[in-house]
Design an enzyme around this catalytic site. Sequence first.
Site, PDB file in Angstrom:
ATOM      1  N   TYR A 105       0.860  -1.183   0.000  1.00 39.82           N
ATOM      2  CA  TYR A 105       0.000   0.000   0.000  1.00 39.82           C
ATOM      3  C   TYR A 105       0.891   1.225   0.000  1.00 39.82           C
ATOM      4  CZ  TYR A 105      -3.117   3.638   1.817  1.00 39.82           C
ATOM      5  OH  TYR A 105      -3.827   4.803   1.994  1.00 39.82           O
ATOM      6  N   GLU A 148      -3.591   7.550  -3.991  1.00 38.58           N
ATOM      7  CA  GLU A 148      -3.379   6.269  -3.307  1.00 38.58           C
ATOM      8  C   GLU A 148      -3.282   5.118  -4.312  1.00 38.58           C
ATOM      9  OE1 GLU A 148      -5.900   4.901   0.320  1.00 38.58           O
ATOM     10  OE2 GLU A 148      -6.720   3.820  -1.385  1.00 38.58           O
TER      11      GLU A 148
END
Lengths: 373, 386
Positions: free
Chosen positions: B101, B188
């Site tokens: 991530y 993101e």
Amino acid sequence: MSILIDRHTRLIVQGITGRDGGFHTQQMIAYGTRVVAGVTPGRGGEKVHGVPVFDSVAEAIAETKANTSVIYVPAPFATDAVYEAADAGVGLIVCITEGIPVRDAMGAWHHVAALRDAAAVRAGAPANARRNWDSGAGRPRLIGPNCPGLISPGQSKVGILPGQICAPGPVGLESRSGTLTYEVVAQLTHAGLGQSTCIGIGGDPIIGTSFVDTLELFEADPATEAIVLIGEIGGSDEEEAAQFIRRRVRKPVVAFIAGQTAPPGKRMGHAGAIISGGSGTAAEKMAAFAAVGVPVARIPSEIPGLIAEALERRRPRGRRSEAPARRENGRNAAKARRPAKAARPARAGAGRNGNKGSRKPAGRSGTRAARAR
Amino acid sequence: MNLHEYQGRELFARHGIPVLPGQVAATAEEARDIAETMGSTVVIKAQVLVGGRGKAGGVKLASTPDEAYARARDILALTIKGLPVHKVLVAQAATITREMYVAIVLDRAKKLPLIMLSAEGGVEIEEVARTAPERITRRHIPLDGLRAYQARALFQPLLEDGPLVQQAADILLRLWAVYRDGDCSLAEINPLVVTGEGKVMALDAKVIVDDNAEYRHREWATWRDPAEESPSARKARERGLSYVKLDGDIGCVVHGPGLAMATMDLIKHYGGEPANFLDIGGSSNPEKVTAALEIITGDSRDASGASRVRAIFFNIFGGITRCDDVARGIVQSLAQNPLPVPLVIRLTGTNEAAARKILSEAGLSATTSMDEGVRDVIARGQEVTA
């Protein structure tokens, strides 16, 4: 007394030739603010409501010895106005403009902070005091953007807060909102609780002056006896304020948080008012205040009552001569003196209401004046 | 504004972040055609602006074009967390050996962009933050930008392998460019993967841009998805009203975001349920008042088409805004467009007396107290039901 602005405030209006700038210049003059100059590039030599207009902030300062500036410049040009004011040596910069991109506001914030730090280092201020070192010429403080400005009732107003709802007195008020601030100020005034200074710190994600900053100023201001903090959803300014109150604020604080019914992920008008990733909720902020013994009003109309109570506790009759308690002893001393009140659940474990023997009963006359209306 | 995954991917690709080939489809037929041209196993992903699509059945693999057709048809029929799926992304599937991530967000307290990096990819980061906060690395990006060595240093403990670190660091630097140049408040990649072929790639794109910067990004207007915006939300935006629909039955029109939120809270406090957030701003023109009232009554309809809103509360604190102007706006608006539900008005502040006169001449009244007004509007709403 008051914080940040008073009778000595000499104000520049940046964007004075615009519609909002012109209108509010008139309003501020009518309130008694000393508006000494306006700035609009290319419009030097004109006059707006009798105020001379200059092409630059530097010229305006050279000619008028202004120490404060308020910005009504449209968003795409507003950060430039902040940099110009800071570089020209303005001590207090109040940016009213709404809709400034975060990236721009971030740059302006760091520029202002760097000037302050540099000035503090030059003056030999201790490292731990630099961040909140007193503002003044060449060491600017930024308020806003996207804020209504501030008012020290009876002395000066800078921004767009309506003067007629305020009255001089002992309550310091700090808020992320505009019209909600007016609502609360009007209710305080109606209840006979005047204000030392009311300041709207702004509804954007990046703002120049935070709750922690204004708490520190109110704590140091002899005219302020109690503080109202009006927060809202989004960010963690309120949580930080709660921690700061626990460590450093001995005056009573009453909090209110708007947005208890706001859904997550939606921007509620203010760019900063958004619950993201499950954080920034009203419930968290209310819990943070409750945990440090700050009473939280459930609805705005509870605020005047809570403040009146706090002031009452703070001014016990015949106890003025007591010696100031040291901070570490403050808790026990406070409990011992007012067992009944200190046991109130909302304030359990607080024990930081007053007992500062050096306090002056400033602002009482103001309160009476407000009542007499 | 939140961007769809396919829009975020486009933005990523333009900045040189490696993404797998993919295209967006609005029908199952289109999805089949896209799968056919790809000629490989594809992943079909619902394009809705909420998290947790996978759990809701909005992400499926398909190994043949016919299967892609069937999966796309199923997904396009879904409603995920209240949002109907109008589009799917059909993208080449990858073999994944690692999921990570990485995101850049704004740290409001520090006033700097913040990199968040975790070895736990593919799950919601809020979940990781709750259960294993030590698995998230946080690093602020200095004002003058992110440097290559800093990006490499972040990935070294995660990937160890030199070429992989190099690739991942390059992606992070490009993500920083997306964030900075694109006026993002969030950029993101979840998951950032290492494929079976040893390539680091972005398998998803979540981007939120700062609405205040729209004036310098012309293309954003084209990104706004008309299908995602309800007619009332569009109308509100076009009229410059700040509006959020809620589930209750007491409408409110308020001047100022803070007071608007406090008004909603007060409705709830006194036992009602707010139908909306609406900040009408300082303006008092009748068109704006009419638009606000129409949006509120028009937005919450039940199956029979009747409005769910049972009463509306108008809450104005006149500071700089003059109450008499607002009163005139209300009277004119109601004269042209009678309201189907009771209206309770609260006006106080500048020129209040003149405002009351205008209202009473039109047969309307107003209260001074916000608490009183809210209690009144809830009571009126209940009368309507009874």
